[in-house]
Design an enzyme around this catalytic site. Sequence first.
Site, PDB file in Angstrom:
ATOM      1  N   ASP A   1      -2.753  -2.459   6.408  1.00 33.86           N
ATOM      2  CA  ASP A   1      -1.303  -2.639   6.355  1.00 33.86           C
ATOM      3  C   ASP A   1      -0.780  -3.544   7.474  1.00 33.86           C
ATOM      4  O   ASP A   1       0.243  -4.214   7.341  1.00 33.86           O
ATOM      5  CB  ASP A   1      -0.570  -1.296   6.485  1.00 33.86           C
ATOM      6  CG  ASP A   1      -1.228  -0.144   5.754  1.00 33.86           C
ATOM      7  OD1 ASP A   1      -2.450  -0.181   5.576  1.00 33.86           O
ATOM      8  OD2 ASP A   1      -0.533   0.798   5.384  1.00 33.86           O
TER       9      ASP A   1
ATOM     10  N   ASP B   1       3.799  -0.334  13.626  1.00 32.21           N
ATOM     11  CA  ASP B   1       4.663  -0.792  12.535  1.00 32.21           C
ATOM     12  C   ASP B   1       5.908  -1.545  12.993  1.00 32.21           C
ATOM     13  O   ASP B   1       6.970  -1.469  12.348  1.00 32.21           O
ATOM     14  CB  ASP B   1       5.033   0.387  11.632  1.00 32.21           C
ATOM     15  CG  ASP B   1       3.855   0.774  10.746  1.00 32.21           C
ATOM     16  OD1 ASP B   1       3.127  -0.138  10.302  1.00 32.21           O
ATOM     17  OD2 ASP B   1       3.668   1.979  10.502  1.00 32.21           O
TER      18      ASP B   1
HETATM   19  N1  GLY Z   1       1.999   1.359   5.762  1.00 31.55           N
HETATM   20  C1  GLY Z   1       1.934   2.673   5.249  1.00 31.55           C
HETATM   21  C2  GLY Z   1       1.927   2.738   3.785  1.00 31.55           C
HETATM   22  O1  GLY Z   1       1.806   1.720   3.108  1.00 31.55           O
HETATM   23  O2  GLY Z   1       2.056   3.845   3.272  1.00 31.55           O
END
Ligand code: GLY
Length: 389
Positions: free
Chosen positions: A162, A102
């Site tokens: 994501d 992330d």
């Molecule tokens: N990227 C993690 C979420 O959207 O919860």
Amino acid sequence: MGVTFEGYSEIGKEEIEEALNFCCEQILHVLPEFTEKFQNAYSENGFYPPVENRDWTCGFWTGEIWLAYEHCRDERLKAAAEVQVHDFLERIEKKIEVDHHDMGFLYSPSCVAAYKLTGNREGREAGIRAADQLITRYHSVGEFIQAWGPMNAPENYRLIIDCLLNVPLLFWASKETGDEKYREIAEKHIHTAVANVIREDYSTWHTFFFDLETGAPDHGATCQGYRDGSAWARGQAWGVYGLALAYKYTGRKEYIELFRRVTEYFLTHLPQDLVPYWDLEFTDGDDQPRDSSSASIAACGMLEMCKYLEPKEAAHYRGIASRILKSVYDNYAVKDFEISNGLVLHSTYSNHSPYNTCNHYGVDECNIWGDYFYMEALTRMNGDWEMYW
Ligand code: GLY
């Protein structure tokens, strides 16, 4: 062009102004408490507790402060964001909780934003270091970036949808440094991701596993969606925005058609008020929580894609994004400091079901990215905006 939502009103210029003004007031109101500390990933009974800069979500709070600064130019906002950018630099230098993918969510809206807006050198340095960290998670055999967990752990030998929002950091790093390695990894990851997470009906898998030996695609699985075969609302929204960004950065025409199809799936599964329940399997009457953040994320994706489409099609997506945003503003946005220190209610982070593998938290609360993308969508509707991604 599919669904049009013609019976719904678009958000007006004055409403956008009012909405952004309230966001600025709310952020300034809570800034003393949330300068050294960050807002948690989710609120508790409407109020975010203060936390250290540890989670994957902290960049969204700094991003909100930058968006507020862009709107109202109050120097207190810039000063607070700079304190946080310094903290992000320390975090990546000391490698505090950065063993995951992330890096884009953390460093684009905070540090890349700081550099783009003000030329902040710490922001530039932090962003490049974060890109270096992100590419350590790349598997050249399967050509994907592993999302979570120790590298090569069989239970986590997978990518997640994501990550399409994390890889823009790599395109930025290549542009800044002149080193193509970041871009090459980003392009390969995007290609692997879209080839596997998009199903035949254009719903999407949240996560997709690969064979540990050969790197061959193996199987899809949900983590935060209701069940394996369903479409987690936020995953589908990450797909909408991720495909718009994928097209922007690669220029690959096939991503435009995929954007249309994945967006169509999202739009045809919306309930009456255009704000999805947490999984697109659910609709009105199912007694399930909403994920208002998905509405704002998808709106941002449509508004980004408008830039690359013919005028008629661009107007189509802009009109839909505007109608969705109107509903978020009318029905979900916080308008009173007394009920919340966030911006948008009724979002869902992680809703445990009998068929998924996630923990249970942040359900029917404010979520920090929901607040951030609401502001980003309003800012996009308000005029030209140089994006942080
Ligand atoms: N990227 C993690 C979420 O959207 O919860």
